[in-house]
Design a protein around this motif. Structure first.
Motif, PDB file in Angstrom:
ATOM      1  N   UNK A  29       9.076  -2.809   2.145  1.00 42.89           N
ATOM      2  CA  UNK A  29       9.271  -1.762   1.155  1.00 42.89           C
ATOM      3  C   UNK A  29       8.088  -0.802   1.221  1.00 42.89           C
ATOM      4  N   UNK A  30       8.326   0.474   1.047  1.00 40.81           N
ATOM      5  CA  UNK A  30       7.266   1.451   1.197  1.00 40.81           C
ATOM      6  C   UNK A  30       7.359   2.562   0.170  1.00 40.81           C
ATOM      7  N   UNK A  31       6.248   2.845  -0.470  1.00 41.16           N
ATOM      8  CA  UNK A  31       6.109   4.006  -1.326  1.00 41.16           C
ATOM      9  C   UNK A  31       7.038   4.053  -2.523  1.00 41.16           C
ATOM     10  N   UNK A  32       6.464   3.988  -3.717  1.00 45.36           N
ATOM     11  CA  UNK A  32       7.268   4.107  -4.917  1.00 45.36           C
ATOM     12  C   UNK A  32       7.988   5.434  -5.010  1.00 45.36           C
ATOM     13  N   UNK A  33       7.384   6.499  -4.467  1.00 41.95           N
ATOM     14  CA  UNK A  33       8.002   7.827  -4.507  1.00 41.95           C
ATOM     15  C   UNK A  33       8.302   8.370  -3.107  1.00 41.95           C
ATOM     16  N   UNK A  34       7.327   8.251  -2.184  1.00 42.29           N
ATOM     17  CA  UNK A  34       7.461   8.883  -0.867  1.00 42.29           C
ATOM     18  C   UNK A  34       6.970   7.936   0.219  1.00 42.29           C
ATOM     19  N   UNK A  35       7.730   7.867   1.313  1.00 44.41           N
ATOM     20  CA  UNK A  35       7.318   7.138   2.508  1.00 44.41           C
ATOM     21  C   UNK A  35       7.306   8.109   3.682  1.00 44.41           C
ATOM     22  N   UNK A  36       6.144   8.274   4.301  1.00 42.13           N
ATOM     23  CA  UNK A  36       6.019   9.122   5.490  1.00 42.13           C
ATOM     24  C   UNK A  36       6.026   8.160   6.672  1.00 42.13           C
ATOM     25  N   UNK A  37       7.128   8.127   7.398  1.00 37.86           N
ATOM     26  CA  UNK A  37       7.395   7.005   8.272  1.00 37.86           C
ATOM     27  C   UNK A  37       7.206   7.286   9.760  1.00 37.86           C
ATOM     28  N   UNK A  54       6.258   3.611  -8.947  1.00 34.16           N
ATOM     29  CA  UNK A  54       6.107   2.158  -8.846  1.00 34.16           C
ATOM     30  C   UNK A  54       6.886   1.613  -7.650  1.00 34.16           C
ATOM     31  N   UNK A  55       6.260   0.678  -6.972  1.00 33.77           N
ATOM     32  CA  UNK A  55       6.919  -0.069  -5.908  1.00 33.77           C
ATOM     33  C   UNK A  55       6.974  -1.534  -6.314  1.00 33.77           C
ATOM     34  N   UNK A  56       8.163  -2.104  -6.349  1.00 35.01           N
ATOM     35  CA  UNK A  56       8.343  -3.534  -6.612  1.00 35.01           C
ATOM     36  C   UNK A  56       8.834  -4.163  -5.312  1.00 35.01           C
ATOM     37  N   UNK A  57       8.002  -4.995  -4.703  1.00 40.70           N
ATOM     38  CA  UNK A  57       8.337  -5.603  -3.418  1.00 40.70           C
ATOM     39  C   UNK A  57       8.129  -7.108  -3.476  1.00 40.70           C
ATOM     40  N   UNK A  58       8.981  -7.862  -2.805  1.00 41.59           N
ATOM     41  CA  UNK A  58       8.835  -9.316  -2.818  1.00 41.59           C
ATOM     42  C   UNK A  58       7.803  -9.808  -1.808  1.00 41.59           C
ATOM     43  N   UNK A  59       7.064 -10.813  -2.171  1.00 37.30           N
ATOM     44  CA  UNK A  59       6.228 -11.612  -1.284  1.00 37.30           C
ATOM     45  C   UNK A  59       5.359 -10.808  -0.324  1.00 37.30           C
ATOM     46  N   UNK A  60       4.558  -9.911  -0.855  1.00 38.29           N
ATOM     47  CA  UNK A  60       3.567  -9.207  -0.045  1.00 38.29           C
ATOM     48  C   UNK A  60       4.171  -8.356   1.072  1.00 38.29           C
ATOM     49  N   UNK A  61       5.355  -7.792   0.842  1.00 40.50           N
ATOM     50  CA  UNK A  61       6.028  -6.985   1.861  1.00 40.50           C
ATOM     51  C   UNK A  61       6.110  -5.518   1.473  1.00 40.50           C
ATOM     52  N   UNK A  62       5.083  -4.971   0.848  1.00 42.71           N
ATOM     53  CA  UNK A  62       5.158  -3.579   0.450  1.00 42.71           C
ATOM     54  C   UNK A  62       3.801  -2.952   0.296  1.00 42.71           C
ATOM     55  N   UNK A  63       3.788  -1.622   0.242  1.00 39.98           N
ATOM     56  CA  UNK A  63       2.546  -0.891   0.029  1.00 39.98           C
ATOM     57  C   UNK A  63       2.854   0.504  -0.496  1.00 39.98           C
ATOM     58  N   UNK A  64       1.913   1.028  -1.263  1.00 40.56           N
ATOM     59  CA  UNK A  64       1.997   2.401  -1.723  1.00 40.56           C
ATOM     60  C   UNK A  64       2.709   2.596  -3.042  1.00 40.56           C
ATOM     61  N   UNK A  65       1.961   2.628  -4.142  1.00 41.25           N
ATOM     62  CA  UNK A  65       2.577   2.871  -5.440  1.00 41.25           C
ATOM     63  C   UNK A  65       3.221   4.237  -5.533  1.00 41.25           C
ATOM     64  N   UNK A  66       2.556   5.259  -4.999  1.00 43.38           N
ATOM     65  CA  UNK A  66       3.106   6.617  -4.995  1.00 43.38           C
ATOM     66  C   UNK A  66       3.551   7.016  -3.595  1.00 43.38           C
ATOM     67  N   UNK A  67       2.667   6.823  -2.601  1.00 48.58           N
ATOM     68  CA  UNK A  67       2.916   7.281  -1.230  1.00 48.58           C
ATOM     69  C   UNK A  67       2.523   6.183  -0.248  1.00 48.58           C
TER      70      UNK A  67
END
Length: 90
Positions: A29-37, A54-67
């Motif tokens: 999972x990436x970026x609560x608002x924007x993911x520059x991929x 906000x980013x809600x991701x399971x088990x350490x699989x995410x980054x970036x609250x806003x971007x």
């Protein structure tokens, strides 16, 4: 919002607020608002407020609250304010 495949997102005197990313079934999972991929993709933000994203991701699989930004992409941030953005891993 995902910026991908050489695309450019320009934000000027803007506000990006109250977004939540919590897609199920994805492996990352990436970026609560924007993911520059993708390589050669660009986010250019000037005088923009990023608030309460906000980013809600399971088990350490995410980054970036806003971007979230991947290597090889272009990020330009000038006179922006990041307030109360959060990335949470269960």
């Amino acid at each position: 919002m995902r910026v991908d495949t050489g695309a450019t997102l320009l934000l000027f005197d803007d506000e990006v607020s109250d977004n939540t990313s919590s897609t199920t079934g994805a492996t990352f999972f990436e970026g609560g608002a924007i993911s520059v991929f993708d390589a050669d993709s660009t986010l250019r933000a000037t005088r923009t407020v990023f608030r309460n994203n906000r980013l809600d991701a399971p088990q350490d699989h995410g980054r970036g609250g806003a971007v979230a930004v991947h290597g090889g992409t272009n990020l330009f941030v000038e006179d922006c304010w990041f307030d109360t953005n959060h990335a949470e891993n269960d």
